[in-house]
Design a protein around this motif. Structure first.
Motif, mmCIF file in Angstrom:
data_model
loop_
_atom_site.group_PDB
_atom_site.id
_atom_site.type_symbol
_atom_site.label_atom_id
_atom_site.label_comp_id
_atom_site.label_asym_id
_atom_site.label_seq_id
_atom_site.Cartn_x
_atom_site.Cartn_y
_atom_site.Cartn_z
ATOM 1 N N LYS A 176 -6.774 4.743 1.692
ATOM 2 C CA LYS A 176 -5.941 5.541 1.071
ATOM 3 C C LYS A 176 -5.296 6.418 1.764
ATOM 4 C CE LYS A 176 -5.889 7.529 -3.803
ATOM 5 N NZ LYS A 176 -6.785 7.567 -4.946
ATOM 6 N N PRO A 177 -5.999 7.311 2.660
ATOM 7 C CA PRO A 177 -5.198 8.187 3.405
ATOM 8 C C PRO A 177 -3.888 7.486 4.444
ATOM 9 C CG PRO A 177 -7.381 8.596 3.764
ATOM 10 C CD PRO A 177 -7.331 7.361 2.959
ATOM 11 N N SER A 178 -4.390 6.208 4.701
ATOM 12 C CA SER A 178 -3.290 5.537 5.704
ATOM 13 C C SER A 178 -2.383 4.835 5.021
ATOM 14 C CB SER A 178 -4.419 4.572 6.591
ATOM 15 O OG SER A 178 -5.207 5.162 7.034
ATOM 16 N N LEU A 179 -2.109 4.916 3.753
ATOM 17 C CA LEU A 179 -1.143 3.871 3.405
ATOM 18 C C LEU A 179 0.325 4.334 3.506
ATOM 19 C CD1 LEU A 179 -2.822 3.534 -0.535
ATOM 20 C CD2 LEU A 179 -2.869 2.191 1.352
ATOM 21 N N GLU A 208 4.041 0.677 -8.917
ATOM 22 C CA GLU A 208 4.589 2.012 -9.027
ATOM 23 C C GLU A 208 3.532 3.099 -8.431
ATOM 24 O OE1 GLU A 208 7.678 2.590 -9.316
ATOM 25 O OE2 GLU A 208 7.902 0.588 -9.730
ATOM 26 N N ALA A 209 2.243 2.543 -8.876
ATOM 27 C CA ALA A 209 1.364 3.680 -8.475
ATOM 28 C C ALA A 209 0.900 3.501 -6.962
ATOM 29 C CB ALA A 209 -0.153 3.139 -9.173
ATOM 30 N N LEU A 210 1.048 2.445 -6.563
ATOM 31 C CA LEU A 210 0.945 2.563 -5.153
ATOM 32 C C LEU A 210 2.021 2.871 -4.213
ATOM 33 C CD1 LEU A 210 -0.597 -1.549 -5.154
ATOM 34 C CD2 LEU A 210 -1.671 0.513 -4.343
ATOM 35 N N ARG A 211 3.392 2.602 -4.599
ATOM 36 C CA ARG A 211 4.598 3.292 -4.046
ATOM 37 C C ARG A 211 4.349 4.729 -4.193
ATOM 38 N NH1 ARG A 211 9.347 -0.430 -7.089
ATOM 39 N NH2 ARG A 211 9.543 -1.943 -5.408
ATOM 40 N N ALA A 212 3.647 5.254 -5.220
ATOM 41 C CA ALA A 212 3.645 6.671 -5.306
ATOM 42 C C ALA A 212 2.503 7.297 -4.113
ATOM 43 C CB ALA A 212 3.078 7.054 -6.501
ATOM 44 N N LEU A 213 1.666 6.367 -3.844
ATOM 45 C CA LEU A 213 0.544 6.724 -2.684
ATOM 46 C C LEU A 213 1.286 6.443 -1.512
ATOM 47 C CD1 LEU A 213 -2.621 4.888 -4.343
ATOM 48 C CD2 LEU A 213 -2.034 7.407 -3.971
ATOM 49 N N GLY A 214 2.352 5.983 -1.201
ATOM 50 C CA GLY A 214 3.234 6.011 0.050
ATOM 51 C C GLY A 214 3.221 4.415 0.625
ATOM 52 N N LEU A 215 2.653 3.331 -0.113
ATOM 53 C CA LEU A 215 2.730 2.306 0.178
ATOM 54 C C LEU A 215 4.154 1.599 0.208
ATOM 55 C CD1 LEU A 215 0.974 -0.282 1.629
ATOM 56 C CD2 LEU A 215 0.490 -0.947 -0.816
ATOM 57 N N VAL A 228 1.524 -10.586 -7.885
ATOM 58 C CA VAL A 228 2.769 -9.711 -7.956
ATOM 59 C C VAL A 228 2.911 -9.016 -6.371
ATOM 60 C CG1 VAL A 228 3.877 -7.307 -8.643
ATOM 61 C CG2 VAL A 228 2.270 -8.958 -10.124
ATOM 62 N N ALA A 229 3.902 -9.145 -5.890
ATOM 63 C CA ALA A 229 4.421 -8.471 -4.610
ATOM 64 C C ALA A 229 5.371 -7.676 -4.663
ATOM 65 C CB ALA A 229 4.585 -9.877 -3.588
ATOM 66 N N PHE A 230 5.597 -6.609 -3.583
ATOM 67 C CA PHE A 230 6.650 -5.655 -3.663
ATOM 68 C C PHE A 230 7.161 -5.374 -2.309
ATOM 69 C CE2 PHE A 230 2.958 -3.069 -3.813
ATOM 70 C CZ PHE A 230 3.024 -2.162 -3.295
ATOM 71 N N SER A 231 8.400 -5.179 -2.180
ATOM 72 C CA SER A 231 8.911 -4.114 -0.854
ATOM 73 C C SER A 231 9.329 -2.751 -1.500
ATOM 74 C CB SER A 231 9.836 -5.005 -0.282
ATOM 75 O OG SER A 231 11.097 -5.291 -1.293
ATOM 76 N N HIS A 232 9.988 -2.216 -0.604
ATOM 77 C CA HIS A 232 10.753 -0.912 -1.135
ATOM 78 C C HIS A 232 11.717 -1.153 -2.311
ATOM 79 C CE1 HIS A 232 13.822 -1.956 1.675
ATOM 80 N NE2 HIS A 232 14.644 -1.339 1.361
ATOM 81 N N ASP A 233 12.154 -2.102 -2.234
ATOM 82 C CA ASP A 233 13.339 -2.369 -3.321
ATOM 83 C C ASP A 233 13.464 -3.612 -4.007
ATOM 84 O OD1 ASP A 233 13.788 -4.229 -1.430
ATOM 85 O OD2 ASP A 233 15.931 -3.803 -1.126
ATOM 86 N N ALA A 234 12.105 -4.194 -4.089
ATOM 87 C CA ALA A 234 12.004 -5.364 -4.923
ATOM 88 C C ALA A 234 10.773 -5.704 -5.439
ATOM 89 C CB ALA A 234 12.545 -6.551 -4.310
ATOM 90 N N ILE A 235 10.584 -6.455 -6.549
ATOM 91 C CA ILE A 235 9.207 -6.801 -7.155
ATOM 92 C C ILE A 235 9.295 -8.250 -7.628
ATOM 93 C CG2 ILE A 235 7.300 -6.582 -8.796
ATOM 94 C CD1 ILE A 235 8.341 -3.870 -9.217
ATOM 95 N N VAL A 236 8.390 -9.190 -6.838
ATOM 96 C CA VAL A 236 8.415 -10.416 -7.138
ATOM 97 C C VAL A 236 6.951 -10.963 -7.760
ATOM 98 C CG1 VAL A 236 10.254 -10.983 -5.432
ATOM 99 C CG2 VAL A 236 7.799 -11.187 -5.056
ATOM 100 N N SER A 237 7.169 -12.082 -8.523
ATOM 101 C CA SER A 237 6.004 -12.722 -9.351
ATOM 102 C C SER A 237 5.777 -14.232 -8.850
ATOM 103 C CB SER A 237 6.104 -12.259 -10.622
ATOM 104 O OG SER A 237 4.766 -13.263 -11.263
ATOM 105 N N LEU A 238 4.608 -14.679 -8.462
ATOM 106 C CA LEU A 238 4.529 -16.121 -8.027
ATOM 107 C C LEU A 238 3.153 -16.706 -8.697
ATOM 108 C CD1 LEU A 238 5.657 -18.535 -6.204
ATOM 109 C CD2 LEU A 238 3.676 -17.780 -4.825
ATOM 110 N N GLN A 239 3.280 -17.944 -9.656
ATOM 111 C CA GLN A 239 2.326 -18.332 -10.216
ATOM 112 C C GLN A 239 1.697 -19.440 -9.236
ATOM 113 O OE1 GLN A 239 0.828 -18.178 -13.309
ATOM 114 N NE2 GLN A 239 -0.768 -19.502 -12.159
#
Length: 314
Positions: A176-179, A208-215, A228-239
């Protein structure tokens, strides 16, 4: 020339005892033992080596037969194995008792030796040189929180991307401190819940919660349900693809991380990278071991045909 990956994390012995019949608590149960080298970092290291990368592994190890078993498995996979060996200590181990259907009854994690991988060990010349030579640093949450923080800082100062594997709900909080200093984090639903202290119905709320923690970038796996995967500007889903002949799901998350990282290092975008990760995981769950010995770039490419396109959520 193959890209170089430095792995800092768990390399230990996994023991799994499976009960043959119905579980009888407080009594002797007929069953069988299975033992193999494991650890999140080590599983990922073996997968990445089989996918053609130049992998160096650094982890603490005991001077015992278990340590020799890990070293032999590293050599067999083609890893440049550089352990810190403590001759008077035991190699860490994870021992699980499983019901006949594979559900966990109880497990014991003897991981005290990882506490000796302190931040000061990162200042050793061989480790400094490994950082300098690497194209990517991969760590896991078996290591102490202060060591993980130092790895993230050292990677940032070296201009090297750093990825992390969450390992478990209890251990992921060490990250958590390193995110803010971690480029990619691989975790499952339970680990996401522990890290964010939330259990939303919509997994996008975890993003959104993980981004708020700095990830900045992450992949959240959800078993057979869509990841669910995400980058700084996108969210993708894969079955994930359906696998009929599942032998053992142990190591699936570590292989997914390996597949994603291999694709990212090859220049693919996030949507295509998670397809590579899902393909690697599908190969692994068909093996009775935590890593599939037949994993290769060619098999991964073939298995990609079974994986659907990622869906862009935002």
């Amino acid at each position: 020339m193959a890209k170089k990956i430095l792995v800092l994390g768990g390399a230990h012995i996994d023991r799994r005892g499976r009960i043959f019949g119905e579980t009888a608590p407080g009594a002797s149960n007929p069953g069988a033992w299975f033992e193999e080298p494991g650890g999140g970092g080590f599983n990922a290291a073996r997968n990445l080596a089989r996918l053609g990368f130049d992998v160096r592994m650094i982890s603490p190890r005991g001077g015992d037969p278990s340590g020799e078993m890990v070293a032999e498995a590293a050599s067999h996979a083609g890893i440049d194995d550089r352990p810190f060996v403590f001759l008077d200590r035991k190699t860490p181990s994870y021992t699980a008792i499983l019901e006949h259907d594979g559900n966990l009854v109880i497990a014991l994690a003897d991981m005290e030796l990882y506490k000796l991988f302190s931040p000061r060990r990162l200042a050793i010349r061989a480790v400094r040189e490994a950082f300098d030579e690497a194209d990517l640093i991969l760590c896991d949450a078996n290591l102490p929180a202060e060591t993980l923080a130092t790895i993230a800082t050292k990677a940032f100062l070296s201009g090297k991307p750093v990825a992390a594997i969450a390992i478990s709900p209890a251990k992921v909080v060490r990250l958590k401190p390193s995110l803010p200093g971690i480029d990619y984090l691989f975790l499952n639903e339970a680990e996401a819940a522990a890290l964010t202290e939330s259990r939303p119905e919509d997994p996008r709320e975890w993003v959104e919660a993980l981004r708020a923690l700095g990830l900045r970038n992450g992949v959240i796996t959800r078993g057979k349900r869509a990841l669910v995967a995400f980058s700084h500007d996108a969210i993708v889903s894969l079955q994930p693809p359906i696998v009929d002949n599942v032998a053992d799901v142990t190591g699936a998350g570590d292989s997914l991380a390996s597949g994603v990282l291999s694709a990212l290092l090859a220049g693919h975008d996030l949507g295509e990278a998670v397809r590579h990760g899902a393909a690697a995981a599908a190969i692994t769950v068909q093996s009775p071991y935590a890593t599939a010995e037949n994993l290769s770039p060619e098999l991964l490419k073939t298995t990609l045909a079974l994986v659907p396109k990622a869906e862009i959520l935002s």
